[in-house]
Motif scaffolding. Structure first.
Motif, PDB file in Angstrom:
ATOM      1  N   VAL A 152       1.033  47.524  18.277  1.00 25.16           N
ATOM      2  CA  VAL A 152      -0.066  46.752  18.971  1.00 25.16           C
ATOM      3  C   VAL A 152      -0.270  47.586  20.216  1.00 25.16           C
ATOM      4  CG1 VAL A 152      -1.461  44.965  19.546  1.00 25.16           C
ATOM      5  CG2 VAL A 152      -0.124  45.037  17.388  1.00 25.16           C
ATOM      6  N   ALA A 153       0.775  47.458  20.913  1.00 21.60           N
ATOM      7  CA  ALA A 153       0.786  48.074  22.337  1.00 21.60           C
ATOM      8  C   ALA A 153       0.291  49.359  22.516  1.00 21.60           C
ATOM      9  CB  ALA A 153       2.026  47.874  23.077  1.00 21.60           C
ATOM     10  N   HIS A 154       0.917  50.295  21.516  1.00 19.15           N
ATOM     11  CA  HIS A 154       0.490  51.620  21.288  1.00 19.15           C
ATOM     12  C   HIS A 154      -1.079  51.781  21.210  1.00 19.15           C
ATOM     13  CE1 HIS A 154       0.627  56.032  20.586  1.00 19.15           C
ATOM     14  NE2 HIS A 154       0.068  55.800  19.570  1.00 19.15           N
ATOM     15  N   GLU A 155      -1.463  50.956  20.137  1.00 23.27           N
ATOM     16  CA  GLU A 155      -2.991  50.991  19.732  1.00 23.27           C
ATOM     17  C   GLU A 155      -4.043  50.791  20.956  1.00 23.27           C
ATOM     18  OE1 GLU A 155      -4.168  52.518  16.745  1.00 23.27           O
ATOM     19  OE2 GLU A 155      -2.310  53.189  16.365  1.00 23.27           O
ATOM     20  N   ASN A 156      -3.449  49.717  21.647  1.00 15.66           N
ATOM     21  CA  ASN A 156      -4.057  49.295  22.604  1.00 15.66           C
ATOM     22  C   ASN A 156      -4.053  50.032  24.027  1.00 15.66           C
ATOM     23  OD1 ASN A 156      -5.708  47.134  21.331  1.00 15.66           O
ATOM     24  ND2 ASN A 156      -3.901  45.887  21.572  1.00 15.66           N
ATOM     25  N   GLY A 157      -3.309  51.094  23.998  1.00 16.36           N
ATOM     26  CA  GLY A 157      -2.785  51.710  25.227  1.00 16.36           C
ATOM     27  C   GLY A 157      -2.188  50.869  26.377  1.00 16.36           C
ATOM     28  N   CYS A 158      -1.310  50.086  26.060  1.00 17.11           N
ATOM     29  CA  CYS A 158      -0.775  49.168  27.166  1.00 17.11           C
ATOM     30  C   CYS A 158       0.342  49.860  27.730  1.00 17.11           C
ATOM     31  CB  CYS A 158      -0.735  47.644  26.639  1.00 17.11           C
ATOM     32  SG  CYS A 158      -0.125  46.577  27.882  1.00 17.11           S
ATOM     33  N   LEU A 216       3.085  47.307   8.823  1.00 16.04           N
ATOM     34  CA  LEU A 216       2.738  48.017  10.172  1.00 16.04           C
ATOM     35  C   LEU A 216       1.396  48.480   9.664  1.00 16.04           C
ATOM     36  CD1 LEU A 216       5.640  50.067  11.349  1.00 16.04           C
ATOM     37  CD2 LEU A 216       4.745  47.963  12.377  1.00 16.04           C
ATOM     38  N   ARG A 217       1.160  49.028   8.385  1.00 19.00           N
ATOM     39  CA  ARG A 217      -0.092  49.532   7.910  1.00 19.00           C
ATOM     40  C   ARG A 217      -1.158  48.200   7.792  1.00 19.00           C
ATOM     41  NH1 ARG A 217      -0.401  54.682   6.197  1.00 19.00           N
ATOM     42  NH2 ARG A 217       1.450  55.771   6.676  1.00 19.00           N
ATOM     43  N   PHE A 218      -0.719  47.274   7.405  1.00 17.34           N
ATOM     44  CA  PHE A 218      -1.639  46.336   7.291  1.00 17.34           C
ATOM     45  C   PHE A 218      -2.097  45.964   8.896  1.00 17.34           C
ATOM     46  CE2 PHE A 218      -2.158  41.565   7.398  1.00 17.34           C
ATOM     47  CZ  PHE A 218      -3.320  41.454   6.717  1.00 17.34           C
ATOM     48  N   ALA A 219      -1.315  45.703   9.675  1.00 21.45           N
ATOM     49  CA  ALA A 219      -1.461  45.371  11.042  1.00 21.45           C
ATOM     50  C   ALA A 219      -2.537  46.305  11.748  1.00 21.45           C
ATOM     51  CB  ALA A 219      -0.252  45.258  11.794  1.00 21.45           C
ATOM     52  N   HIS A 220      -2.365  47.693  11.407  1.00 19.58           N
ATOM     53  CA  HIS A 220      -3.155  48.717  11.826  1.00 19.58           C
ATOM     54  C   HIS A 220      -4.315  48.512  11.457  1.00 19.58           C
ATOM     55  CE1 HIS A 220      -4.669  52.998  12.351  1.00 19.58           C
ATOM     56  NE2 HIS A 220      -3.861  52.811  12.971  1.00 19.58           N
ATOM     57  N   THR A 221      -4.826  48.160  10.240  1.00 22.50           N
ATOM     58  CA  THR A 221      -6.073  47.987   9.395  1.00 22.50           C
ATOM     59  C   THR A 221      -6.763  46.851  10.175  1.00 22.50           C
ATOM     60  OG1 THR A 221      -5.217  49.100   7.560  1.00 22.50           O
ATOM     61  CG2 THR A 221      -7.299  48.054   7.543  1.00 22.50           C
ATOM     62  N   VAL A 222      -5.910  45.595  10.265  1.00 16.82           N
ATOM     63  CA  VAL A 222      -6.383  44.498  11.022  1.00 16.82           C
ATOM     64  C   VAL A 222      -7.109  44.780  12.412  1.00 16.82           C
ATOM     65  CG1 VAL A 222      -5.663  42.205  11.964  1.00 16.82           C
ATOM     66  CG2 VAL A 222      -5.010  42.893   9.740  1.00 16.82           C
ATOM     67  N   LEU A 223      -6.316  45.706  12.957  1.00 19.20           N
ATOM     68  CA  LEU A 223      -6.839  46.030  14.491  1.00 19.20           C
ATOM     69  C   LEU A 223      -7.778  46.944  14.175  1.00 19.20           C
ATOM     70  CD1 LEU A 223      -3.230  47.166  16.211  1.00 19.20           C
ATOM     71  CD2 LEU A 223      -5.009  45.510  17.186  1.00 19.20           C
ATOM     72  N   HIS A 224      -7.816  48.055  13.645  1.00 13.65           N
ATOM     73  CA  HIS A 224      -8.946  48.902  13.615  1.00 13.65           C
ATOM     74  C   HIS A 224     -10.304  48.447  12.790  1.00 13.65           C
ATOM     75  CE1 HIS A 224      -7.284  52.278  15.923  1.00 13.65           C
ATOM     76  NE2 HIS A 224      -6.277  51.748  15.382  1.00 13.65           N
ATOM     77  N   ASN A 279      -1.528  42.453  25.878  1.00 14.82           N
ATOM     78  CA  ASN A 279      -2.096  43.919  26.315  1.00 14.82           C
ATOM     79  C   ASN A 279      -3.357  43.669  27.091  1.00 14.82           C
ATOM     80  OD1 ASN A 279      -1.470  45.399  22.880  1.00 14.82           O
ATOM     81  ND2 ASN A 279       0.046  44.794  24.411  1.00 14.82           N
ATOM     82  N   TYR A 280      -4.197  42.814  26.805  1.00 16.91           N
ATOM     83  CA  TYR A 280      -5.206  42.869  27.454  1.00 16.91           C
ATOM     84  C   TYR A 280      -5.470  42.196  28.888  1.00 16.91           C
ATOM     85  CZ  TYR A 280      -8.259  44.025  23.274  1.00 16.91           C
ATOM     86  OH  TYR A 280      -9.014  44.744  22.401  1.00 16.91           O
ATOM     87  N   PHE A 281      -4.324  41.212  28.703  1.00 22.64           N
ATOM     88  CA  PHE A 281      -4.210  40.537  30.127  1.00 22.64           C
ATOM     89  C   PHE A 281      -3.460  41.524  31.359  1.00 22.64           C
ATOM     90  CE2 PHE A 281      -1.763  38.453  33.415  1.00 22.64           C
ATOM     91  CZ  PHE A 281      -2.565  37.460  33.679  1.00 22.64           C
ATOM     92  N   ASN A 282      -2.713  42.527  30.688  1.00 22.71           N
ATOM     93  CA  ASN A 282      -2.124  43.626  31.392  1.00 22.71           C
ATOM     94  C   ASN A 282      -3.120  44.459  31.984  1.00 22.71           C
ATOM     95  OD1 ASN A 282       0.969  43.182  31.631  1.00 22.71           O
ATOM     96  ND2 ASN A 282       1.042  43.587  29.558  1.00 22.71           N
ATOM     97  N   HIS A 283      -4.119  44.884  30.875  1.00 20.24           N
ATOM     98  CA  HIS A 283      -5.303  45.800  31.425  1.00 20.24           C
ATOM     99  C   HIS A 283      -5.890  45.322  32.390  1.00 20.24           C
ATOM    100  CE1 HIS A 283      -5.483  47.696  27.268  1.00 20.24           C
ATOM    101  NE2 HIS A 283      -4.234  47.878  27.977  1.00 20.24           N
ATOM    102  N   VAL A 284      -6.179  43.944  32.627  1.00 21.81           N
ATOM    103  CA  VAL A 284      -6.758  43.195  33.625  1.00 21.81           C
ATOM    104  C   VAL A 284      -6.103  43.008  34.943  1.00 21.81           C
ATOM    105  CG1 VAL A 284      -7.881  40.936  34.604  1.00 21.81           C
ATOM    106  CG2 VAL A 284      -8.275  41.866  32.022  1.00 21.81           C
ATOM    107  N   ALA A 285      -4.753  42.552  34.582  1.00 22.30           N
ATOM    108  CA  ALA A 285      -4.043  42.354  36.196  1.00 22.30           C
ATOM    109  C   ALA A 285      -3.193  43.386  36.704  1.00 22.30           C
ATOM    110  CB  ALA A 285      -3.056  41.083  35.522  1.00 22.30           C
ATOM    111  N   GLU A 286      -2.983  44.499  35.716  1.00 23.58           N
ATOM    112  CA  GLU A 286      -2.376  45.800  36.086  1.00 23.58           C
ATOM    113  C   GLU A 286      -0.902  45.387  36.980  1.00 23.58           C
ATOM    114  OE1 GLU A 286      -4.810  48.513  37.960  1.00 23.58           O
ATOM    115  OE2 GLU A 286      -6.105  48.792  36.119  1.00 23.58           O
ATOM    116  N   PRO A 287      -0.151  44.564  36.321  1.00 26.88           N
ATOM    117  CA  PRO A 287       1.170  44.111  37.307  1.00 26.88           C
ATOM    118  C   PRO A 287       2.015  45.424  37.349  1.00 26.88           C
ATOM    119  CG  PRO A 287       1.375  43.371  34.801  1.00 26.88           C
ATOM    120  CD  PRO A 287      -0.159  43.750  34.984  1.00 26.88           C
ATOM    121  N   GLU A 288       3.048  45.607  38.242  1.00 25.93           N
ATOM    122  CA  GLU A 288       3.817  46.634  38.251  1.00 25.93           C
ATOM    123  C   GLU A 288       4.605  46.825  37.554  1.00 25.93           C
ATOM    124  OE1 GLU A 288       2.234  45.343  42.706  1.00 25.93           O
ATOM    125  OE2 GLU A 288       3.150  44.165  40.824  1.00 25.93           O
TER     126      GLU A 288
END
Length: 215
Positions: free
Chosen positions: A71-77, A115-123, A160-169
């Protein structure tokens, strides 16, 4: 520099301090993600509660870690990719296994199906079809594990989304590898119409040797 304050023992109020003390008890320290989440005690408490509940789920620890990394990879986190790559390495994953996880594949048939089920749920934003459900069930994934997989996707989207917003070190070892260049993208994982997802997800795929699955 973090775009949201990192709450510390010195700046925390009573509620924040209690949550951060629990994080430190569990993890040995307070990663910057949690320090930033503590700006909202309700959000941090909700994240910890869902994480702790899913830790006691049917899915084993290796599969849960694979879901977090995928999920982190797919969201680019970048933050979570680093954290879960490090954790996966400590759990004994090889670099090839880490790269395969990020490509939504695994040698173990059960983990591969999850993993493949999760990938499909995401996309497909959860809109999976009957054929997909039948395919993963045939590979040994139970209805409880299907439900938990959706829960893990949601949990990791939150971080992941929270990290995108906050951008912690990034506060993980700089030696963590990010084997992006080694990921073997599978054409069967391309975006597609929901009605075709289940039929194509496991079609025409070369299979590797099965690995042990710690149930």
């Amino acid at each position: 520099m973090s775009r949201l304050p990192l709450i510390t023992a010195e700046t925390a109020d009573t509620e924040q301090a209690a949550l951060l003390t629990e994080v430190k008890r569990q993890l040995g320290r307070v990663p910057n993600l949690y320090a930033a989440l503590a700006n909202s005690p309700a959000t941090l408490r909700g994240y910890l509660s869902l994480r702790d509940a899913l830790t006691g789920s049917k899915l084993d620890a290796r599969t849960r870690e694979q879901l977090a990394l995928l999920v982190a990879h797919e969201n680019g986190c970048d933050y979570c990719i680093a954290a879960h790559t490090m954790r996966a390495g400590r759990m004994g994953f090889s670099e090839n296994e880490i790269a395969d996880t990020r490509a939504a594949r695994a040698d173990d048939p059960h983990a591969d199906a999850v993993l493949r089920f999760a990938h499909t749920v995401l996309h497909e934003r959860g809109r999976v079809d009957d054929d997909l459900l039948e395919s993963v069930r045939q590979r040994g994934v139970t209805d409880a594990e299907l439900s938990e997989t959706v829960g893990h996707v949601a949990l990791n989207i939150l971080s992941n989304y929270f990290n995108h917003v906050a951008e912690p070190e990034l506060d993980f070892p700089t030696g963590v590898t990010h084997p992006t260049e080694r990921i073997r993208h599978d054409p069967t994982l391309a975006h597609r119409e929901p009605s075709r997802t289940g039929r194509r997800l496991f079609a025409d795929r070369p299979r590797g040797p099965s690995g042990p699955h710690d149930r």
